[in-house]
Design a protein around this motif. Sequence first.
Motif, PDB file in Angstrom:
ATOM      1  N   ASN A 256      -5.602   0.939   3.954  1.00  0.00           N
ATOM      2  CA  ASN A 256      -5.310   0.260   2.959  1.00  0.00           C
ATOM      3  C   ASN A 256      -5.076   1.335   1.577  1.00  0.00           C
ATOM      4  O   ASN A 256      -4.312   1.148   0.743  1.00  0.00           O
ATOM      5  N   GLN A 257      -5.768   2.501   1.826  1.00  0.00           N
ATOM      6  CA  GLN A 257      -5.687   3.582   0.740  1.00  0.00           C
ATOM      7  C   GLN A 257      -4.187   4.147   0.594  1.00  0.00           C
ATOM      8  O   GLN A 257      -3.514   4.366  -0.185  1.00  0.00           O
TER       9      GLN A 257
ATOM     10  N   GLY B 186     -10.807  -2.013   0.586  1.00  0.00           N
ATOM     11  CA  GLY B 186      -9.878  -0.900   0.744  1.00  0.00           C
ATOM     12  C   GLY B 186     -10.181   0.323   0.755  1.00  0.00           C
ATOM     13  O   GLY B 186      -9.395   1.016   0.454  1.00  0.00           O
ATOM     14  N   LEU B 187     -11.193   0.755   1.481  1.00  0.00           N
ATOM     15  CA  LEU B 187     -11.646   2.034   1.302  1.00  0.00           C
ATOM     16  C   LEU B 187     -11.092   2.790   2.523  1.00  0.00           C
ATOM     17  O   LEU B 187     -11.190   4.240   2.578  1.00  0.00           O
TER      18      LEU B 187
ATOM     19  N   VAL C 213      -7.724  -3.600  -2.430  1.00  0.00           N
ATOM     20  CA  VAL C 213      -8.104  -2.514  -2.997  1.00  0.00           C
ATOM     21  C   VAL C 213      -9.256  -2.546  -3.490  1.00  0.00           C
ATOM     22  O   VAL C 213      -9.903  -3.531  -3.644  1.00  0.00           O
ATOM     23  N   ALA C 214     -10.062  -1.251  -3.543  1.00  0.00           N
ATOM     24  CA  ALA C 214     -11.585  -1.109  -4.156  1.00  0.00           C
ATOM     25  C   ALA C 214     -11.738  -2.054  -5.241  1.00  0.00           C
ATOM     26  O   ALA C 214     -10.901  -2.119  -6.034  1.00  0.00           O
TER      27      ALA C 214
ATOM     28  N   LEU D  12      -1.854   1.784  -0.983  1.00  0.00           N
ATOM     29  CA  LEU D  12      -2.000   1.780  -2.173  1.00  0.00           C
ATOM     30  C   LEU D  12      -1.280   3.134  -2.931  1.00  0.00           C
ATOM     31  O   LEU D  12      -0.599   2.902  -3.807  1.00  0.00           O
ATOM     32  N   PHE D  13      -1.258   4.011  -2.152  1.00  0.00           N
ATOM     33  CA  PHE D  13      -0.797   5.283  -2.728  1.00  0.00           C
ATOM     34  C   PHE D  13       0.812   5.255  -2.557  1.00  0.00           C
ATOM     35  O   PHE D  13       1.566   5.962  -3.286  1.00  0.00           O
TER      36      PHE D  13
ATOM     37  N   VAL E 258      -8.464   4.440   5.596  1.00  0.00           N
ATOM     38  CA  VAL E 258      -7.308   5.092   5.393  1.00  0.00           C
ATOM     39  C   VAL E 258      -5.993   4.373   5.113  1.00  0.00           C
ATOM     40  O   VAL E 258      -4.989   4.543   4.633  1.00  0.00           O
TER      41      VAL E 258
ATOM     42  N   ARG F 212      -9.929   7.833  -7.186  1.00  0.00           N
ATOM     43  CA  ARG F 212      -8.698   7.876  -6.568  1.00  0.00           C
ATOM     44  C   ARG F 212      -7.920   6.702  -6.680  1.00  0.00           C
ATOM     45  O   ARG F 212      -6.683   6.371  -6.797  1.00  0.00           O
ATOM     46  N   PRO F 213      -8.611   5.407  -6.058  1.00  0.00           N
ATOM     47  CA  PRO F 213      -7.828   3.981  -6.212  1.00  0.00           C
ATOM     48  C   PRO F 213      -7.557   3.907  -7.941  1.00  0.00           C
ATOM     49  O   PRO F 213      -6.408   3.315  -8.167  1.00  0.00           O
TER      50      PRO F 213
ATOM     51  N   GLN G 297     -13.694   7.924  -3.390  1.00  0.00           N
ATOM     52  CA  GLN G 297     -12.811   6.977  -2.748  1.00  0.00           C
ATOM     53  C   GLN G 297     -13.111   5.773  -3.496  1.00  0.00           C
ATOM     54  O   GLN G 297     -12.016   4.663  -3.138  1.00  0.00           O
TER      55      GLN G 297
END
Length: 282
Positions: A122-123, A117-118, A136-137, A126-127, A120, A170-171, A166
């Motif tokens: 998937n991030q 999930g690294l 997700v990581a 998540l955000f 953009v 952040r996650p 990342q």
Amino acid sequence: MAKILDGKAVAKKMREQLTVLVERAEVKPTLAVVFDPNDDGSRLYVGMKQRAAAKVGIQTRDIAVAPDATTASIERIVAELNADESVNGILIQAPLPAGVDDAAVFAMVAPEKDIDGLGVTNQGRLFANETSTYPVAATPKGVMTLLNHYGIDPRGKKAVVVGRSQLFGRPMAALLLNADATVTIAHRYTDEQTLTALLQEADIVAVGVGIPGFIKKEQIKEGAVVLDVGMNLVDGKACGDVEAAVADRAGWLTPVPGGVGPMTIATLLESTFEATLAQGQE
Ligand SMILES: NC(=O)C1=CN([C@@H]2O[C@H](COP(=O)(O)OP(=O)(O)OC[C@H]3O[C@@H](n4cnc5c(N)ncnc54)[C@H](OP(=O)(O)O)[C@@H]3O)[C@@H](O)[C@H]2O)C=CC1
Ligand SMILES: Nc1nc(=O)c2c([nH]1)NC[C@@H]1CN(c3ccc(C(=O)N[C@@H](CCC(=O)O)C(=O)O)cc3)C=[N+]21
């Protein structure tokens, strides 16, 4: 004395359940791991991931990058893996060789194969706290699984995340926020006084900076949940970012080894399986 969040035991249970699911599934997942063979940590962790994958029935393909690899040369490898139908998941093991732009490589991975999930896409999901299923990581996701296993609900709690990579910070912050905690992120430019003041108020502390013993007992609130993500080798032994005395004050603590590390690996395998299933439904 803090109670132990036993990542080793919970991860074992996850792997056992996954073994049954993989055995029943029609498609056997294949995970490609792109890594720098000259990095001691990467060699060690990639080896651990391979062995764990093999045991649950997930095949791995190792792609060691050359010492003189560039962002462009690794992007070409990723493009091939994106197009290869026999590959279900792609893991870019950090750190890549010096000079390579890790984030640019993460962003190249096809979102449906981006099992850590690294990228953009998937991030961003998540955000945005999207309700659909997306990878997700593995490290922060594994931390959430561990909290859930022990009935620790972040809702309404004050959480401090130390580190903003990342891969972890952040996650981790996003997951805690999505779970209704009040989240603060500390990093290199957070001055020590501010960090101590934040930590002393925190109900949940998640730290991943890569500095042995960085978090001190005096900084921790009595009864706090302390999640030690740090993975440092000191005299050949694994140790975290939290000093040992924290165990006298915390309510819950993840040990190193045996805490977050095994959860990361089990979660990575779980995410590979989930991505493989989702691909079958397209
Ligand atoms: N157990 C596991 O499964 C895993 C363990 N790890 C471990 O977690 C640690 C962090 O990994 P990763 O996030 O990839 O590492 P990075 O080096 O990418 O990030 C480290 C983070 O720590 C911050 N930092 C550095 N020094 C300080 C300081 N003095 N005060 C506050 N913050 C600081 C950095 O801030 P800035 O952004 O300002 O530079 C950065 O955000 C490592 O020990 C790694 O081995 C990582 C992944 C999985
Ligand atoms: N894209 C990407 N995803 C990662 O998840 C990732 C990465 N890159 N780069 C490096 C870090 C590091 N990492 C670890 C995983 C498990 C253990 C682990 O299982 N450790 C054992 C101890 C190992 C020992 O004893 O040496 C434990 O904590 O019990 C450690 C470290 C994943 N990382």
